[in-house]
Design an enzyme around this catalytic site. Structure first.
Site, PDB file in Angstrom:
ATOM      1  N   HIS A  25       0.314  -0.174 -11.814  1.00 16.02           N
ATOM      2  CA  HIS A  25       1.809   0.371 -11.288  1.00 16.02           C
ATOM      3  C   HIS A  25       2.302  -1.081 -10.622  1.00 16.02           C
ATOM      4  O   HIS A  25       1.370  -1.911  -9.988  1.00 16.02           O
ATOM      5  CB  HIS A  25       1.714   1.278 -10.345  1.00 16.02           C
ATOM      6  N   HIS A  79       4.785  -2.177  -7.528  1.00 14.93           N
ATOM      7  CA  HIS A  79       5.418  -1.806  -6.447  1.00 14.93           C
ATOM      8  C   HIS A  79       6.688  -2.759  -6.235  1.00 14.93           C
ATOM      9  O   HIS A  79       6.723  -3.960  -6.386  1.00 14.93           O
ATOM     10  CB  HIS A  79       4.702  -2.264  -5.047  1.00 14.93           C
TER      11      HIS A  79
END
Ligand code: 5GP
Ligand code: ZN
Length: 135
Positions: free
Chosen positions: A99, A101
């Site tokens: 992922h 950010h």
């Protein structure tokens, strides 16, 4: 991945504040944000980190990161945006579904950046050669 937290969010099995979705990517608000609007962009196809993710999925994630960064900028008018990714626990990764950010910044938000330290004599050239040698 049946037990992966972010796979469950993508499948709609856990509640989330969804920001964006396309064929290959999904984006949602981080539950514990650096600042309001902190968004996570993930590939729909499970991959642990930058080392494992397919190039095609990675490119799709980067496209979504650009799109959502523009939207966060427009919607929240932060003083800036930090992009970040933690890969492996040694770098602070806690959720093992890759992922990125997107972290909007605001004046006096207390969020600090990393501190740099200078190379020793001749060290930078050696490091650069070492990395170039395995590309
Ligand atoms: P990292 O693995 O890069 O260190 O960070 C994982 C991020 O996922 C953290 O910023 C954390 O707040 C976020 N997070 C952990 N669990 C959940 C969750 O259940 N829902 C959402 N939306 N974010 C989560
Ligand atoms: Zn997953």
């Amino acid at each position: 991945m049946p037990d992966c937290l972010f796979c469950k969010i993508i499948r709609g099995e856990l509640p989330t504040n969804k920001i964006y979705e396309d064929e290959k990517t999904f984006a949602f608000l981080d539950i514990n944000p650096v600042n309001p609007g902190h968004t996570l962009v993930v590939p729909k196809k499970h991959a642990v980190d930058v080392f494992e993710i397919d190039e095609e999925e990675w490119n799709a994630v980067m496209g979504a990161v650009k799109k959502i960064s523009l939207a966060v900028e427009k919607a929240l008018q932060p003083t800036g945006i930090n992009l970040g990714m933690n890969n492996k626990s040694g770098a602070g990764q806690v959720v093992f579904h890759a992922h990125v950010h997107i972290m909007p910044r605001f004046q006096n938000d207390g969020h600090e950046l990393w501190k740099g330290k200078p190379y020793g004599a001749g060290e930078a050239a050696k490091i650069a050669e070492k990395i170039r040698g395995v590309i």
